[in-house]
Design a protein around this motif. Structure first.
Motif, mmCIF file in Angstrom:
data_model
loop_
_atom_site.group_PDB
_atom_site.id
_atom_site.type_symbol
_atom_site.label_atom_id
_atom_site.label_comp_id
_atom_site.label_asym_id
_atom_site.label_seq_id
_atom_site.Cartn_x
_atom_site.Cartn_y
_atom_site.Cartn_z
ATOM 1 N N ARG A 191 0.862 -1.185 0.000
ATOM 2 C CA ARG A 191 0.000 0.000 0.000
ATOM 3 C C ARG A 191 0.892 1.227 0.000
ATOM 4 N N GLN A 192 0.267 2.391 0.112
ATOM 5 C CA GLN A 192 1.019 3.644 0.183
ATOM 6 C C GLN A 192 2.017 3.583 1.339
ATOM 7 N N SER A 193 3.193 4.173 1.146
ATOM 8 C CA SER A 193 4.186 4.188 2.224
ATOM 9 C C SER A 193 3.611 4.798 3.498
ATOM 10 N N VAL A 194 4.055 4.265 4.630
ATOM 11 C CA VAL A 194 3.716 4.876 5.912
ATOM 12 C C VAL A 194 4.478 6.196 5.985
ATOM 13 N N GLY A 195 3.800 7.286 6.309
ATOM 14 C CA GLY A 195 4.481 8.580 6.396
ATOM 15 C C GLY A 195 5.508 8.578 7.519
ATOM 16 N N VAL A 293 7.713 -16.851 6.648
ATOM 17 C CA VAL A 293 8.436 -15.646 6.240
ATOM 18 C C VAL A 293 7.647 -14.423 6.710
ATOM 19 N N SER A 294 8.354 -13.426 7.228
ATOM 20 C CA SER A 294 7.660 -12.220 7.725
ATOM 21 C C SER A 294 8.456 -10.977 7.329
ATOM 22 N N GLY A 295 7.843 -9.810 7.547
ATOM 23 C CA GLY A 295 8.505 -8.546 7.243
ATOM 24 C C GLY A 295 8.588 -8.258 5.761
ATOM 25 N N ILE A 296 7.620 -8.774 4.979
ATOM 26 C CA ILE A 296 7.737 -8.688 3.523
ATOM 27 C C ILE A 296 6.921 -7.552 2.912
ATOM 28 N N ALA A 297 6.244 -6.744 3.726
ATOM 29 C CA ALA A 297 5.396 -5.692 3.153
ATOM 30 C C ALA A 297 6.212 -4.517 2.619
ATOM 31 N N ALA A 298 7.485 -4.448 3.007
ATOM 32 C CA ALA A 298 8.293 -3.281 2.643
ATOM 33 C C ALA A 298 9.764 -3.662 2.679
ATOM 34 N N GLY A 299 10.589 -2.753 2.150
ATOM 35 C CA GLY A 299 12.032 -2.878 2.358
ATOM 36 C C GLY A 299 12.733 -3.834 1.415
ATOM 37 N N LEU A 300 13.973 -4.163 1.771
ATOM 38 C CA LEU A 300 14.837 -4.975 0.920
ATOM 39 C C LEU A 300 15.243 -6.272 1.619
ATOM 40 N N HIS A 301 14.506 -6.650 2.666
ATOM 41 C CA HIS A 301 14.855 -7.894 3.351
ATOM 42 C C HIS A 301 13.607 -8.531 3.955
ATOM 43 N N ALA A 302 13.722 -9.806 4.272
ATOM 44 C CA ALA A 302 12.640 -10.535 4.937
ATOM 45 C C ALA A 302 13.253 -11.384 6.049
ATOM 46 N N VAL A 303 12.417 -11.801 6.989
ATOM 47 C CA VAL A 303 12.881 -12.668 8.073
ATOM 48 C C VAL A 303 12.263 -14.054 7.877
ATOM 49 N N LEU A 304 13.121 -15.075 7.865
ATOM 50 C CA LEU A 304 12.639 -16.452 7.783
ATOM 51 C C LEU A 304 12.742 -17.071 9.170
ATOM 52 N N GLU A 305 11.600 -17.494 9.717
ATOM 53 C CA GLU A 305 11.596 -18.120 11.049
ATOM 54 C C GLU A 305 12.211 -19.517 10.945
#
Length: 367
Positions: A191-195, A293-305
């Motif tokens: 979605r739109q970036s968080v301000g 896998v989590s943390g995938i809504a934004a950015g350049l990395h994800a966390v794999l449990e």
């Protein structure tokens, strides 16, 4: 003889973009235009605050793209995020601040910088809603807090709205400061970036941004948007113009943003990284369905449990496969409780040609 350290065939380390995608042709065009138009005095020692052309363009861009309240007089250009944080640490120490809270997961280099400035860095716990800012009220000695609100590094969660408000309320009631590290705020996929948090209270939040993730770390170009009463204090610490990114690079970035090339580049990289993220999620679903896998809504990395007690062996197995990556525990604050195990997978860094191979190597080492 010491063992020969082989360079890994693939890297999925977090914190770096795909530098092979640097927009060389557009950057050259911007440089040509900027240098042609530059006044002669631009090649002198210059203003320690940064070129006014860049500060003016940044103020406009940050207001539009990140909801930052900025004027050119509040912007200070610095030689990378670490340089900016170092200046802030020294300015806070001069103000009499003794403790700066940091998130319980984060980069040790940032903690070390603050410690080097003579500040204690107690950990602020992080959970599924981001940093637990409601706990700041009980941290008596803390005068500032360093946070990654748009996309917590490395867990990948955006700071919940209630906790954003709590951070600002704490800063107002305690005359404290929030140091907002907006390291990859441009890359939001769902979605739109968080301000930026800074928009909630520009006199209590210091905004820190960088071109390292959106363009390239090698540029050493970053910026701070400061509360009005902190500008002179930071400049007093900064001293002369020696610690400045070169003026031609500042002028080129100003032209690059003003011409619309920066927006176009960020849009194209957002699509590229989104495709990589989707490929990562699809490959895991097919080849490692038990890995969450989590943390995938934004950015350049994800966390794999990962299952308990497997992180170290997976990182080791990856090294044997010629794959460089890092475990989640590497980012944990030394005083934090041992937490979940996982991998922090940076899908920004491989060149396009190496992405499929890196992904394949990753799937081979997962339990």
């Amino acid at each position: 003889a010491p063992p020969v350290r082989r360079r890994p065939a693939h890297t999925l380390m977090a914190g770096s973009p795909d530098v092979s995608a640097f927009p060389r042709a557009e950057w050259l065009k911007a440089a040509r235009r900027a240098l042609t138009a530059a006044p002669n005095e631009a090649f002198g020692y210059g203003d320690p605050q940064g070129r006014v052309e860049l500060r003016t363009v940044l103020a406009e861009y940050l207001a539009r793209a990140r909801g930052v309240y900025a004027s050119p007089g509040r912007v200070v250009v610095c030689a990378g995020f670490v340089h900016g944080l170092s200046l802030l640490g020294q300015a806070l120490r001069r103000r009499g601040v003794r403790e700066v809270a940091v998130e319980s997961y984060g980069l040790h280099i940032h903690r070390d910088l603050l410690t080097g400035a003579g500040l204690r860095t107690p950990g602020l716990p992080v959970d599924a809603l981001g940093a637990r800012t409601e706990l700041l009220a009980g941290m008596r000695g803390v005068g500032a807090v360093l946070m990654t609100p748009a996309h917590q590094f490395p867990t990948g969660v955006p700071l919940h709205a209630d906790r954003r408000a709590a951070a600002v309320d704490w800063a107002r009631s305690r005359a404290g400061l929030v140091l907002e590290d907006d390291y990859d705020g441009e890359f939001r996929y769902d979605r739109q970036s968080v301000g930026a948090l800074q928009g909630l209270d520009p006199e209590r939040v210091v905004y820190l941004g960088t071109a390292s993730k959106s363009l390239a770390p090698g540029l050493r170009l970053a910026w701070m948007v400061l509360p009005q009463d902190l500008v002179d204090e930071v400049l007093a610490v900064k001293g002369g113009a020696e610690w400045m990114p070169p003026t031609p690079d500042q002028l080129t970035l100003a032209e690059f943003i003003a011409s619309g090339a920066y927006d176009r580049h960020v849009r194209s990289m957002r699509l590229r990284y989104r495709r990589r993220r989707d490929a990562l999620v699809a490959a895991l679903a097919e080849r490692a369905p038990d890995v969450r896998v989590s943390g995938i809504a934004a950015g350049l990395h994800a966390v794999l449990e990962l299952p308990a007690d497997t992180e170290r062996s997976v990182v080791q197995a990856a090294a044997w496969q010629g794959l460089a990556l890092e475990g989640l525990s590497r980012f944990r604050h030394p005083e934090a409780e041992p937490g979940r195990e996982g991998l922090v997978i940076g899908y920004g860094s491989p060149a396009e040609s190496g992405w499929a191979g890196a992904l394949d190597a990753l799937c081979r080492v997962l339990p």
